[in-house]
Design a protein around this motif. Structure first.
Motif, PDB file in Angstrom:
ATOM      1  N   UNK A 185      16.678  52.408 -48.561  1.00 59.75           N
ATOM      2  CA  UNK A 185      17.200  52.716 -50.022  1.00 59.75           C
ATOM      3  C   UNK A 185      17.600  54.112 -49.914  1.00 59.75           C
ATOM      4  N   UNK A 186      18.317  55.280 -50.189  1.00 61.57           N
ATOM      5  CA  UNK A 186      18.992  56.540 -50.619  1.00 61.57           C
ATOM      6  C   UNK A 186      18.033  56.886 -51.289  1.00 61.57           C
ATOM      7  N   UNK A 187      18.489  57.831 -52.247  1.00 58.78           N
ATOM      8  CA  UNK A 187      17.293  58.536 -52.797  1.00 58.78           C
ATOM      9  C   UNK A 187      17.869  58.535 -54.436  1.00 58.78           C
ATOM     10  N   UNK A 188      19.112  58.175 -54.686  1.00 63.85           N
ATOM     11  CA  UNK A 188      19.548  58.170 -56.203  1.00 63.85           C
ATOM     12  C   UNK A 188      19.407  56.875 -56.522  1.00 63.85           C
ATOM     13  N   UNK A 189      19.124  55.514 -55.412  1.00 66.63           N
ATOM     14  CA  UNK A 189      19.454  53.972 -56.726  1.00 66.63           C
ATOM     15  C   UNK A 189      17.547  54.044 -55.777  1.00 66.63           C
ATOM     16  N   UNK A 190      17.245  54.988 -54.653  1.00 69.67           N
ATOM     17  CA  UNK A 190      15.816  55.110 -54.701  1.00 69.67           C
ATOM     18  C   UNK A 190      14.600  55.139 -55.723  1.00 69.67           C
ATOM     19  N   UNK A 191      15.014  55.684 -56.234  1.00 69.29           N
ATOM     20  CA  UNK A 191      14.294  56.862 -57.053  1.00 69.29           C
ATOM     21  C   UNK A 191      14.017  55.541 -57.977  1.00 69.29           C
ATOM     22  N   UNK A 192      15.263  55.400 -58.902  1.00 73.87           N
ATOM     23  CA  UNK A 192      15.400  54.525 -59.893  1.00 73.87           C
ATOM     24  C   UNK A 192      13.859  53.524 -59.435  1.00 73.87           C
ATOM     25  N   UNK A 193      14.952  52.609 -58.383  1.00 70.41           N
ATOM     26  CA  UNK A 193      13.409  51.771 -57.661  1.00 70.41           C
ATOM     27  C   UNK A 193      12.249  51.693 -58.068  1.00 70.41           C
ATOM     28  N   UNK A 194      11.763  53.030 -57.077  1.00 74.97           N
ATOM     29  CA  UNK A 194      10.300  52.961 -57.248  1.00 74.97           C
ATOM     30  C   UNK A 194       9.712  53.708 -58.937  1.00 74.97           C
ATOM     31  N   UNK A 195      10.867  54.111 -59.643  1.00 75.11           N
ATOM     32  CA  UNK A 195      10.600  54.227 -61.006  1.00 75.11           C
ATOM     33  C   UNK A 195       9.808  52.437 -61.332  1.00 75.11           C
ATOM     34  N   UNK A 196      10.881  51.740 -61.601  1.00 75.50           N
ATOM     35  CA  UNK A 196      10.796  50.621 -62.116  1.00 75.50           C
ATOM     36  C   UNK A 196       9.658  49.606 -60.957  1.00 75.50           C
ATOM     37  N   UNK A 197       8.629  49.596 -60.144  1.00 71.69           N
ATOM     38  CA  UNK A 197       8.403  49.449 -59.545  1.00 71.69           C
ATOM     39  C   UNK A 197       6.358  50.722 -60.296  1.00 71.69           C
ATOM     40  N   UNK A 198       6.567  51.793 -60.368  1.00 75.37           N
ATOM     41  CA  UNK A 198       5.490  52.516 -60.986  1.00 75.37           C
ATOM     42  C   UNK A 198       5.365  51.826 -62.663  1.00 75.37           C
ATOM     43  N   UNK A 202      -1.717  47.450 -58.661  1.00 75.24           N
ATOM     44  CA  UNK A 202      -1.881  47.266 -56.564  1.00 75.24           C
ATOM     45  C   UNK A 202      -1.490  46.258 -56.434  1.00 75.24           C
ATOM     46  N   UNK A 203      -1.436  44.832 -57.447  1.00 77.92           N
ATOM     47  CA  UNK A 203      -0.505  43.586 -56.960  1.00 77.92           C
ATOM     48  C   UNK A 203       1.273  43.960 -56.958  1.00 77.92           C
ATOM     49  N   UNK A 204       1.474  44.751 -56.952  1.00 81.61           N
ATOM     50  CA  UNK A 204       3.117  44.995 -56.924  1.00 81.61           C
ATOM     51  C   UNK A 204       3.006  46.104 -56.847  1.00 81.61           C
ATOM     52  N   UNK A 205       3.633  45.496 -54.927  1.00 80.13           N
ATOM     53  CA  UNK A 205       3.229  46.543 -53.903  1.00 80.13           C
ATOM     54  C   UNK A 205       4.616  46.256 -52.711  1.00 80.13           C
ATOM     55  N   UNK A 206       5.012  46.856 -51.641  1.00 79.65           N
ATOM     56  CA  UNK A 206       6.075  45.771 -51.512  1.00 79.65           C
ATOM     57  C   UNK A 206       5.866  45.048 -50.266  1.00 79.65           C
ATOM     58  N   UNK A 230       2.910  57.387 -51.061  1.00 80.59           N
ATOM     59  CA  UNK A 230       0.812  57.860 -51.097  1.00 80.59           C
ATOM     60  C   UNK A 230       0.839  56.535 -51.909  1.00 80.59           C
ATOM     61  N   UNK A 231       1.243  55.758 -52.504  1.00 81.01           N
ATOM     62  CA  UNK A 231       0.546  55.012 -53.532  1.00 81.01           C
ATOM     63  C   UNK A 231       0.760  53.657 -53.689  1.00 81.01           C
ATOM     64  N   UNK A 232       2.208  53.269 -52.773  1.00 76.45           N
ATOM     65  CA  UNK A 232       2.834  51.716 -51.784  1.00 76.45           C
ATOM     66  C   UNK A 232       2.115  52.129 -51.082  1.00 76.45           C
ATOM     67  N   UNK A 233       2.115  50.731 -50.378  1.00 78.62           N
ATOM     68  CA  UNK A 233       2.282  50.173 -49.140  1.00 78.62           C
ATOM     69  C   UNK A 233       3.539  50.048 -48.468  1.00 78.62           C
ATOM     70  N   UNK A 234       3.741  49.595 -47.279  1.00 71.43           N
ATOM     71  CA  UNK A 234       4.778  49.477 -46.576  1.00 71.43           C
ATOM     72  C   UNK A 234       6.446  50.134 -47.220  1.00 71.43           C
ATOM     73  N   UNK A 235       6.275  51.714 -47.375  1.00 70.04           N
ATOM     74  CA  UNK A 235       6.820  52.130 -48.090  1.00 70.04           C
ATOM     75  C   UNK A 235       6.497  53.555 -46.785  1.00 70.04           C
ATOM     76  N   UNK A 236       7.859  54.082 -46.495  1.00 71.18           N
ATOM     77  CA  UNK A 236       7.844  56.193 -46.235  1.00 71.18           C
ATOM     78  C   UNK A 236       9.358  55.677 -46.037  1.00 71.18           C
TER      79      UNK A 236
END
Length: 893
Positions: A91-104, A118-122, A168-174
C-alpha cells in the motif's frame, strides 16, 4: 498448506543445503488432461496454476478449477471463476490510510458485537510505504528537500500518528516512513523476493512471490517476474483478512519483442509506444505477457518501466517471466546470494524460467520491432495518446484551434515584476518524477548527462519553468552524486524536492504567484512536461491544461526550451555562451555514454540505503503513539474519522431488492476517471469540502489535498464528483462538481443535491459512457459514491478496478447493451429510474430491466447487464459490501 496435497504434487527442492517444499507444476502437468499443453502455458498463467494447486481445499479451490487452467489451452480463454490468494499486500499512504481506518473501524464494530477486536488483523504480510504526501512547495533551491519534508511532517502529523498506532496495534503490518521512496520502487529494489518462502511447522515452503497493491501501478513489479496488480483498498483489506480474490481466468495477450532500441531512443519512448498499441488493441481485464528475442536486449529497469504502465494500456498486468536478467538485477540491487540461488533453482524447477527459443501460446499475439521506436511524448490529456517529438508543436497548435483559440496563438502576457512574457504552450512545470521512470538508471543518467552538457554550453532553464527532481528512492541521488551529475541538475533547477510521488499524483504544489496570475489573466493554455504515468485533466495542476508525459532527459530539454510549441529535432533549445544556436542533438548523450554512467550503480548503494528502511528519521520516531487494541478517535481531527459503514452490522441483513423511483445524480460522457470521481489534488475554498474544513477551523493554507484527507469521510464524500474539470451533461457547458436538483430545478453542488435527495429518502443513480472509472485504483471513488446515496451506476463499459470497487461498497454496476447508451435511449437525467430483477435469484451477468419515467409521464424501457461478474462478488453485494461480508462471517462464527 493444502489438505488435499493438490493432486499429490508436493515436492522438495535442495538449494545450498536447505530443503524447500513446493507444489510442482511439471508433476501437475502429468496428472492433468493435456500433458504437452500445460508446459506451454504463459508464465503468468503458471503462477495462477501454482496458486490453485497450493490452495486446493475442495471448497474455495476445487480440482475442477485446476483442470480449467489446463482446458484454457484449448480455447485460450475461460469463463471460470477462481479464488486467488496473493502472498502479500502493498500500500501507499493515500490508499493505505483509509484501509487502516477501515480496519480500525472494523475493530470497533466487532467489539460492539461483543467479540475480541484483535480478530481483525492482517493475515498476510502488509507493507505500507508513505510516499504520496510530499508536495513540491519549494523548488530550484538547495533547501527544497529539507523544507518540503518539514511541511509534509507538519501537515500530516495526525495521519502519521494514526499509522504509527496501526504499526503497533496490527500484526503482519510494516510501515516504510516518509522520505524513503515510492512504494513501487521500494518494492522493486527491496521488498520483492521473486521466490517467496513461508515457514509452516518444520517445513519451509517456496512459492512464487505474488501480491496485490492499493495503487494501480503495483504492476511495475511484473518486470521482475513477480505477479502483482492494483486492486481497490477495499479488496486489499479483504485479502489482508484472509479472503481470496475472486477473478475470472484471464485471457493472456502475448506481446512479442524483436530487435533492439535504436541510438538515442529511451525506455520511456518504448513504453509510450507500447501503451498506445495495447490501448488500441483493447486489453482491459486481460493479462499481457511479453516474450520474444527482443527481451534479450531489454534491461530489467526497462521491463519495470513497461510493466508499470499496465493501467495506462488497460491490462490487469504486463508480465515479464524470470530469466538471467532477473538474476542480474537481484544482484545489482543488493539481494543476498541465497535469495538469488533460490529464485534460479525454483524458477527452473517449475518451468517458470524464460528460454528465448521456447515461446508459450497466448489468447492472441502482437509484435513490435524495438528498432522502429522513435522519440515520443504522450498527451495532452491521456497517456495512450502518443505524439512523435517533432510533431509536438503542430499537435499543440491543433489543440489551440480545437479549443477556439487559434486566432490567439501569438498572444503574450506580461508577467508582473518580471522581464518576460508568457504564451500558450509555455512549459510552467518540468518534473522528473514518478515510479515509472525514476526506477530506471538509464533514463535518469541520460537526464544527468543532458544537464551536464547543457550547463557546459551555457544553457539555462527558462525562468517561468517550475522544475523538480523527485526520485523513487535514495539510491538515485547516490548514483547521481557518484557520477558527478548532481551539481549540473541543481544548476538547471532540478534540485531534489523529495523522495516520493509528486507531480503525476497532483502534488505539484503551487506555481509562483506571478506565473499563476499571468495564466489566469491571459486565459492561457500552458504545459507541463513530466516523466510520469498520468496526465488526466485537472490532475497535475488545476491551472495547467496540457500535460505531456516524456522521458527524464526530454523533461530537462523542454525546461531549457521553455515551450512545447517547438520541434526539438530541428529548432534550437537556446544559445551557447557565444550566441550560437544549441540543438537537442548537441546535448543528447550516446548509448555508450549512458551505459558508462549506469556502471556507477552498484549493489552496495542499495544495501546501504535499505539497511534501516523501516526506521525513519528522528521526527518520525518521536511521534507519540497511542496504546490499545482499538483506536482512540478524536472528534477534533479533520484527517482521521471513524467512518459510518458498519453502524448496522449487528442488525439482521436486509435482502436485496429492486431500485424504485431513483433520481439521476449526474450524466457523464466517456472516459470519466477515478480522478474525476474522487480527486486527489487541491481542495477549492468554495467547494463543499473547502467549506467543511473552514467550518472546522482549518485555514485555507492548511487544506492539504483530497488525497491526504482520505481518512476523513466527511471531506471525501463532499469531494466526490468534485473535480474542477468534470462535466455533468445535465448542465449545459458547466465544469466542476455541479448538478441539477430535478425536483426544484436548482443548480447546486453534487454533494448538496445528494443530501437533499437523502432527506427525501430518494435513491440515486449515475449514468455514464465508456471506460467509466479509468485510472488509479481509488477506493474513495466507490466509497464516496455510496455515501452520497447512489445505488447503481449505468455505464457503457467499466475499467476493471473501479467496477469491483463499486460492488465492494454495495453499489450495483450495470452496463448498457452494446451500441446503446444515454443518447440511444434519449435520456436527459430528468427521468425517474427503476431497475427490476434485483432479488434473491439475482445471478452474475444477468440482464435486468430499466424503466425510465420522463417528466411527461411517458416511459422508456431497456435492458442492462448486471456487471456482478462472479458468485463471490454477488455475496459481497448481498451483504452491502466486501468488508460487511467479512465482518458478518466473523460475527456469525
Amino acid at each position: 498448506m493444502s489438505s488435499h496435497d493438490s493432486l499429490k504434487t508436493l515436492s522438495t527442492l535442495e538449494v545450498n543445503g536447505k530443503t524447500y517444499h513446493y507444489y510442482s507444476l511439471p508433476k501437475a502437468a502429468e496428472k492433468l488432461a493435456s500433458v504437452d499443453d500445460v508446459t506451454k502455458l504463459p508464465a503468468s498463467m503458471k503462477v495462477l496454476l501454482e496458486n490453485l494447486l497450493r490452495n486446493e481445499d475442495g471448497d474455495t479451490v476445487k480440482e475442477d478449477d485446476i483442470e480449467a487452467i489446463a482446458q484454457w489451452m484449448r480455447e485460450r480463454k475461460s469463463d471460470r471463476e477462481i479464488q486467488y490468494r496473493p502472498a502479500r499486500v502493498l500500500m501507499q499512504d493515500f490508499t493505505g490510510v483509509p484501509a487502516i481506518v477501515d480496519l480500525a473501524a472494523m475493530r470497533d464494530a466487532i467489539g460492539k458485537a461483543g467479540q475480541d477486536p484483535e480478530q481483525i488483523n492482517p493475515l498476510s504480510a502488509v507493507d505500507l510505504v508513505i510516499d504520496h504526501s510530499v508536495m513540491v512547495d519549494e523548488f530550484a533551491s538547495p533547501e527544497a528537500f529539507k523544507e518540503n519534508v518539514r511541511k509534509e511532517m507538519e501537515r500530516n502529523f495526525e495521519r502519521y500518528q494514526f499509522l504509527r498506532w496501526g504499526q503497533k496495534a496490527f500484526e503482519n503490518f510494516r510501515v516504510v516512513p516518509p522520505g524513503t521512496g515510492i512504494c513501487h520502487q521500494v518494492n522493486l529494489e527491496y521488498l520483492a523476493k521473486v521466490a517467496w518462502t513461508k515457514e509452516e511447522g518444520d517445513r519451509t515452503y517456496v512459492l512464487p512471490d505474488t501480491l496485490v497493491g492499493t495503487d494501480s501501478h503495483t504492476t511495475m513489479i511484473n518486470g521482475l517476474g513477480v505477479l502483482g496488480w492494483g486492486v481497490g483498498g477495499i479488496e486489499a483489506e479483504a485479502a489482508m483478512l484472509g479472503q481470496p480474490i475472486s477473478m475470472l481466468i484471464p485471457e493472456v495477450v502475448g506481446f512479442r519483442f524483436t530487435g533492439k532500441l535504436p541510438e538515442g531512443v529511451t525506455a520511456t519512448d518504448l513504453v509510450l509506444t507500447v501503451t498506445q498499441i495495447l490501448r488500441k488493441q483493447g486489453v482491459v481485464g486481460k493479462f499481457v505477457e511479453f516474450y520474444g528475442p527482443g527481451l534479450d536486449n531489454l534491461p530489467l529497469a526497462d521491463r519495470a518501466t513497461i510493466a508499470n504502465m499496465a493501467p495506462e494500456y488497460g491490462a490487469t498486468c504486463g508480465f515479464f517471466p524470470v530469466d538471467q536478467e532477473t538474476l542480474r538485477y537481484l544482484e545489482l540491487s543488493g539481494r543476498d546470494q541465497e535469495t538469488i540461488d533460490l529464485v534460479e533453482a525454483y524458477s527452473k524447477a517449475q518451468g517458470l524460467w524464460r528460454e528465448t527459443d521456447k515461446e508459450p501460446v497466448f489468447s492472441q499475439s502482437l509484435e513490435l520491432d524495438l528498432g522502429t521506436v522513435t522519440a515520443s511524448l504522450a498527451g495532452p490529456k491521456r497517456p495512450q495518446d502518443l505524439v512523435k517529438m517533432p510533431e509536438l508543436g503542430a499537435n499543440f497548435d491543433l489543440m489551440l484551434e480545437q479549443s477556439g483559440q487559434a486566432e490567439e496563438t501569438d498572444k503574450k502576457v506580461q508577467v508582473e515584476g518580471e522581464d518576460y512574457t508568457l504564451s500558450h504552450g509555455d512549459v510552467v512545470i518540468a518534473a522528473i518524477t514518478s515510479c515509472t521512470n525514476t526506477s530506471n538508471p538509464s533514463v535518469l543518467m541520460a537526464a544527468g548527462l543532458v544537464a551536464k552538457k547543457a550547463v557546459e554550453k551555457g544553457l539555462k532553464r527558462k525562468p517561468w519553468v517550475k522544475s523538480s527532481l523527485a526520485p523513487g528512492s535514495k539510491v538515485v541521488t547516490d548514483y547521481y552524486a557518484r557520477a558527478g551529475f548532481t551539481k549540473y541538475l541543481d544548476e538547471l533547477g532540478f534540485n531534489l524536492v523529495g523522495y516520493g510521488c509528486t507531480t503525476c499524483i497532483g502534488n505539484s504544489g503551487p506555481l509562483p504567484d506571478e506565473v499563476s496570475k499571468a495564466i489566469k489573466d491571459g486565459d492561457l493554455i500552458v504545459s507541463s512536461v513530466l516523466s510520469g504515468n498520468r496526465n488526466f485533466e485537472g490532475r497535475v495542476h488545476p491551472e495547467v491544461q496540457a500535460n505531456w508525459l516524456a522521458s527524464p532527459p526530454l523533461v530537462v530539454a523542454y525546461a531549457l526550451a521553455g515551450t512545447t510549441r517547438i520541434d526539438l529535432s530541428s529548432e534550437p533549445l537556446g544559445e551557447d555562451k557565444d550566441g550560437n544556436p544549441v540543438y537537442l542533438k548537441d546535448i543528447w548523450p550516446s548509448s555508450q555514454e549512458i551505459a558508462d554512467a549506469v556502471s556507477f550503480v552498484d549493489g552496495e548503494m542499495f544495501r546501504r540505503e535499505y539497511a534501516e528502511v523501516f526506521k525513519g528519521d528522528e521526527e518520525w520516531r518521536n511521534i507519540p503513539v497511542g496504546e490499545g487494541k482499538t483506536y482512540n478517535w478524536s472528534d477534533d481531527s479533520t484527517y482521521v474519522k471513524n467512518p459510518p459503514y458498519f453502524t448496522e452490522i449487528d442488525q439482521p441483513l436486509e435482502p436485496i431488492s429492486d431500485i424504485e423511483g431513483a433520481r439521476v445524480l449526474a450524466v457523464f460522457a466517456d472516459s470519466i476517471t477515478t480522478d474525476h470521481i474522487s480527486p486527489a489534488g487541491s481542495i477549492k475554498p468554495d467547494s463543499p469540502a473547502g467549506k467543511y474544513l473552514q467550518e472546522n477551523g482549518v485555514k485555507i493554507k492548511d487544506f492539504n489535498s483530497y488525497g491526504s484527507r482520505r481518512g476523513n469521510h466527511e471531506v471525501m464524500m463532499r469531494g466526490t464528483f468534485a473535480n474542477i474539470r468534470i462535466k455533468n451533461q445535465m448542465l449545459d457547458g458547466v465544469e466542476g462538481g455541479y448538478t441539477l436538483h430535478v425536483p426544484s430545478g436548482e443548480q447546486m453542488s453534487i454533494y448538496d443535491a445528494a443530501m437533499k435527495y437523502q432527506e427525501d429518502d430518494t435513491p440515486l443513480v449515475v449514468l455514464a459512457g465508456k471506460e467509466y472509472g479509468t485510472g488509479s485504483s481509488r477506493d474513495w471513488a466507490a466509497k464516496g459514491t455510496i455515501l452520497l446515496g447512489v445505488k447503481a451506476v449505468i455505464a457503457e463499459s467499466y475499467e476493471r478496478i473501479h467496477r469491483s470497487n463499486l460492488i465492494g461498497m454495495g453499489v450495483l454496476p450495470l452496463q448498457f447493451k452494446e451500441n446503446e447508451g444515454v443518447q440511444a435511449h434519449d435520456l436527459t437525467g430528468h427521468e425517474k429510474i427503476s431497475v427490476k430483477g434485483i432479488d434473491e435469484n439475482l445471478k452474475p451477468g444477468q440482464m435486468l430491466k430499466v424503466i425510465a419515467e420522463k417528466d411527461d409521464g411517458s416511459t422508456v424501457e431497456f435492458e442492462v447487464k448486471c456487471r456482478i461478474d462472479t458468485n463471490n462478488e454477488l455475496q459481497y453485494y448481498r451483504n452491502g459490501g466486501i468488508l460487511h461480508y467479512v465482518l458478518r462471517e466473523m460475527i456469525d462464527k
